[in-house]
Scaffold this motif. Sequence first.
Motif, PDB file in Angstrom:
ATOM      1  N   THR A  11      53.474 103.148 -40.273  1.00  0.00           N
ATOM      2  CA  THR A  11      53.726 102.843 -41.204  1.00  0.00           C
ATOM      3  C   THR A  11      54.608 101.860 -40.447  1.00  0.00           C
ATOM      4  OG1 THR A  11      54.647 103.247 -42.961  1.00  0.00           O
ATOM      5  CG2 THR A  11      52.600 103.668 -43.021  1.00  0.00           C
ATOM      6  N   SER A  12      54.927 101.695 -39.982  1.00  0.00           N
ATOM      7  CA  SER A  12      56.581 100.775 -39.426  1.00  0.00           C
ATOM      8  C   SER A  12      55.754  99.579 -38.912  1.00  0.00           C
ATOM      9  CB  SER A  12      57.199 102.034 -37.928  1.00  0.00           C
ATOM     10  OG  SER A  12      56.366 102.693 -36.707  1.00  0.00           O
ATOM     11  N   SER A  13      54.727  99.983 -38.119  1.00  0.00           N
ATOM     12  CA  SER A  13      55.030  98.717 -37.396  1.00  0.00           C
ATOM     13  C   SER A  13      53.505  97.811 -38.248  1.00  0.00           C
ATOM     14  CB  SER A  13      53.765  98.905 -35.868  1.00  0.00           C
ATOM     15  OG  SER A  13      52.509  99.431 -35.688  1.00  0.00           O
ATOM     16  N   LEU A  14      52.275  98.008 -39.064  1.00  0.00           N
ATOM     17  CA  LEU A  14      52.209  98.017 -39.919  1.00  0.00           C
ATOM     18  C   LEU A  14      52.780  97.036 -41.007  1.00  0.00           C
ATOM     19  CD1 LEU A  14      50.015 100.450 -40.645  1.00  0.00           C
ATOM     20  CD2 LEU A  14      49.798  99.302 -39.151  1.00  0.00           C
ATOM     21  N   ASP A  15      51.548  95.413 -41.695  1.00  0.00           N
ATOM     22  CA  ASP A  15      52.218  94.947 -42.732  1.00  0.00           C
ATOM     23  C   ASP A  15      52.263  95.591 -43.802  1.00  0.00           C
ATOM     24  OD1 ASP A  15      49.416  94.177 -43.992  1.00  0.00           O
ATOM     25  OD2 ASP A  15      48.782  94.594 -41.840  1.00  0.00           O
ATOM     26  N   VAL A  16      52.105  94.569 -45.255  1.00  0.00           N
ATOM     27  CA  VAL A  16      52.690  95.032 -46.476  1.00  0.00           C
ATOM     28  C   VAL A  16      51.449  95.712 -47.235  1.00  0.00           C
ATOM     29  CG1 VAL A  16      53.914  94.482 -48.613  1.00  0.00           C
ATOM     30  CG2 VAL A  16      54.171  93.803 -46.843  1.00  0.00           C
ATOM     31  N   VAL A  17      50.256  94.685 -46.435  1.00  0.00           N
ATOM     32  CA  VAL A  17      49.206  95.105 -47.280  1.00  0.00           C
ATOM     33  C   VAL A  17      48.683  96.561 -46.419  1.00  0.00           C
ATOM     34  CG1 VAL A  17      46.384  93.904 -47.958  1.00  0.00           C
ATOM     35  CG2 VAL A  17      48.644  92.336 -47.605  1.00  0.00           C
ATOM     36  N   THR A  18      48.600  96.508 -45.223  1.00  0.00           N
ATOM     37  CA  THR A  18      48.400  97.357 -45.108  1.00  0.00           C
ATOM     38  C   THR A  18      48.710  98.735 -45.171  1.00  0.00           C
ATOM     39  OG1 THR A  18      47.182  96.174 -42.696  1.00  0.00           O
ATOM     40  CG2 THR A  18      47.326  98.705 -42.626  1.00  0.00           C
ATOM     41  N   GLU A  19      50.249  98.978 -45.393  1.00  0.00           N
ATOM     42  CA  GLU A  19      51.482  99.548 -45.460  1.00  0.00           C
ATOM     43  C   GLU A  19      50.670 100.008 -46.915  1.00  0.00           C
ATOM     44  OE1 GLU A  19      55.249 100.660 -45.077  1.00  0.00           O
ATOM     45  OE2 GLU A  19      54.789  98.849 -46.234  1.00  0.00           O
ATOM     46  N   ARG A  20      50.149  98.934 -47.807  1.00  0.00           N
ATOM     47  CA  ARG A  20      49.824  99.852 -49.176  1.00  0.00           C
ATOM     48  C   ARG A  20      48.649 101.139 -49.247  1.00  0.00           C
ATOM     49  NH1 ARG A  20      49.920  95.218 -51.619  1.00  0.00           N
ATOM     50  NH2 ARG A  20      52.122  94.925 -51.725  1.00  0.00           N
ATOM     51  N   ALA A  21      47.888  99.959 -48.504  1.00  0.00           N
ATOM     52  CA  ALA A  21      46.197 100.867 -48.312  1.00  0.00           C
ATOM     53  C   ALA A  21      46.792 102.408 -47.861  1.00  0.00           C
ATOM     54  CB  ALA A  21      45.882 100.160 -47.669  1.00  0.00           C
ATOM     55  N   VAL A  22      47.890 102.233 -46.720  1.00  0.00           N
ATOM     56  CA  VAL A  22      47.849 103.625 -46.115  1.00  0.00           C
ATOM     57  C   VAL A  22      48.770 104.525 -46.921  1.00  0.00           C
ATOM     58  CG1 VAL A  22      49.663 104.930 -43.813  1.00  0.00           C
ATOM     59  CG2 VAL A  22      47.688 102.653 -43.941  1.00  0.00           C
ATOM     60  N   VAL A  23      49.518 103.937 -47.672  1.00  0.00           N
ATOM     61  CA  VAL A  23      50.435 104.633 -48.739  1.00  0.00           C
ATOM     62  C   VAL A  23      49.393 105.427 -50.120  1.00  0.00           C
ATOM     63  CG1 VAL A  23      51.923 104.570 -50.625  1.00  0.00           C
ATOM     64  CG2 VAL A  23      52.036 103.478 -48.462  1.00  0.00           C
ATOM     65  N   GLU A  24      48.277 104.310 -50.455  1.00  0.00           N
ATOM     66  CA  GLU A  24      47.473 104.532 -51.091  1.00  0.00           C
ATOM     67  C   GLU A  24      46.601 106.263 -50.946  1.00  0.00           C
ATOM     68  OE1 GLU A  24      45.111 105.148 -54.670  1.00  0.00           O
ATOM     69  OE2 GLU A  24      46.924 104.100 -54.696  1.00  0.00           O
ATOM     70  N   SER A  25      45.991 105.730 -49.577  1.00  0.00           N
ATOM     71  CA  SER A  25      45.553 106.947 -48.983  1.00  0.00           C
ATOM     72  C   SER A  25      46.068 108.590 -48.955  1.00  0.00           C
ATOM     73  CB  SER A  25      44.776 107.012 -47.706  1.00  0.00           C
ATOM     74  OG  SER A  25      44.541 105.423 -47.578  1.00  0.00           O
ATOM     75  N   LEU A  26      47.112 108.315 -48.664  1.00  0.00           N
ATOM     76  CA  LEU A  26      48.752 109.561 -48.868  1.00  0.00           C
ATOM     77  C   LEU A  26      48.659 110.083 -50.839  1.00  0.00           C
ATOM     78  CD1 LEU A  26      51.464 108.916 -46.150  1.00  0.00           C
ATOM     79  CD2 LEU A  26      49.592 110.360 -45.933  1.00  0.00           C
ATOM     80  N   ARG A  27      48.317 108.701 -51.640  1.00  0.00           N
ATOM     81  CA  ARG A  27      48.553 109.066 -53.037  1.00  0.00           C
ATOM     82  C   ARG A  27      46.958 110.301 -53.037  1.00  0.00           C
ATOM     83  NH1 ARG A  27      49.460 104.658 -54.656  1.00  0.00           N
ATOM     84  NH2 ARG A  27      52.429 105.312 -54.732  1.00  0.00           N
ATOM     85  N   ARG A  28      45.843 110.022 -52.615  1.00  0.00           N
ATOM     86  CA  ARG A  28      44.576 110.300 -53.014  1.00  0.00           C
ATOM     87  C   ARG A  28      44.760 111.522 -52.521  1.00  0.00           C
ATOM     88  NH1 ARG A  28      39.997 105.799 -52.318  1.00  0.00           N
ATOM     89  NH2 ARG A  28      38.920 107.231 -53.399  1.00  0.00           N
ATOM     90  N   VAL A  29      44.501 111.469 -50.865  1.00  0.00           N
ATOM     91  CA  VAL A  29      44.848 113.622 -49.950  1.00  0.00           C
ATOM     92  C   VAL A  29      46.026 114.872 -51.184  1.00  0.00           C
ATOM     93  CG1 VAL A  29      43.940 111.956 -48.873  1.00  0.00           C
ATOM     94  CG2 VAL A  29      45.837 113.258 -48.692  1.00  0.00           C
ATOM     95  N   ARG A  30      47.089 113.737 -52.032  1.00  0.00           N
ATOM     96  CA  ARG A  30      47.485 115.059 -52.600  1.00  0.00           C
ATOM     97  C   ARG A  30      47.081 115.712 -52.631  1.00  0.00           C
ATOM     98  NH1 ARG A  30      51.941 111.545 -55.307  1.00  0.00           N
ATOM     99  NH2 ARG A  30      53.401 111.927 -54.006  1.00  0.00           N
ATOM    100  N   GLY A  31      47.884 117.450 -52.798  1.00  0.00           N
ATOM    101  CA  GLY A  31      46.979 118.584 -53.520  1.00  0.00           C
ATOM    102  C   GLY A  31      46.048 118.802 -52.258  1.00  0.00           C
TER     103      GLY A  31
END
Length: 326
Positions: A247-267
């Motif tokens: 996420t180092s080169s992503l804008d805030v909106v896209t970074e938030r989407a990636v973080v949400e994706s990781l939250r959903r794959v947790r477990g």
Amino acid sequence: FTVTGQAVLLAFGFTTGALYLGGDLSGVTAAAMVVVLLRVVETTGSLSLLATPIAGVERLLRELRELVEEDAVRGAPPRAVASSGAADAVRLRAIGYTYPDGTRALTDVDLDLRAGEITVLVGGSGSGKSTLLDVLAGLREPTEGAITVDGVPAAAARRLADASVVFQTTSLRPGTLRDNVVTVGDPALAEIADLARLDPVLDALPAGWDSRVGEGGNPLSGGERQRVGLARALAKPASLLLMDEVTSSLDVVTERAVVESLRRVRGSRTVVAVTHRPALVALADSVIVLDDGRVVEAGPVEELLARDGAFAGLWRRWRESEGWQV
């Protein structure tokens, strides 16, 4: 090229001058010969600029040969090792790694990566984060120590088959979006698109999964490419998901989407991420702080902040940098 060119120029100039003084050449002919030689030297001088990239290619090929020969000597097993596809616990004990040139990258690294949790690696430049990620991915075999997956010793081939990696920049090969995501088997593309937040990208493409991307195809933004990279990693039935500054080169909106994706794959995956972004660090179950190839701090975010140590200093600098403007 440079030394030889100067020597030839001097020798030719001396010979031409001698012939002119001896009456064997006219002044016009001698001048014309010198001008022609200068053009030849100019051309060969341009060719000399190729010396550095040629040397780089030779060095790369030499290193590749050494890796291949090293695998042959060790009798490395085939890479195609079956993966469980479920989250695994990974344990590293006294891991050390030294590069062929003698550079020490990791020293006495002990880690316990619990199944299904998200672990974040942080530290300054050159602290060993990327090397440790390479070791976990099976791209490098540690020079010391042992690695086990669910209590079973795991060689590089096992780790490589059991891990999927998302790099800082995702490269797409010419072909369809489906070709760039599906590498083996027939994964549930709808579920993968949902997890990777790829649905908006699919909706914007003319033919969805069958749209051509990459060279000669539909251009995708950096954030869209990262979502494709995440989808590609999720399509592989691997238990370990590794992410290197995704996420180092992503804008805030896209970074938030990636973080949400990781939250959903947790477990469902054991996730290890190298990052310096607070949004991703805050998602972690545990944080590992590396310095000079050693683990200097480890624990949950709140616990490390309460210690007010190395991680707390990094956290404050990250938060301050978020407000920088140009």
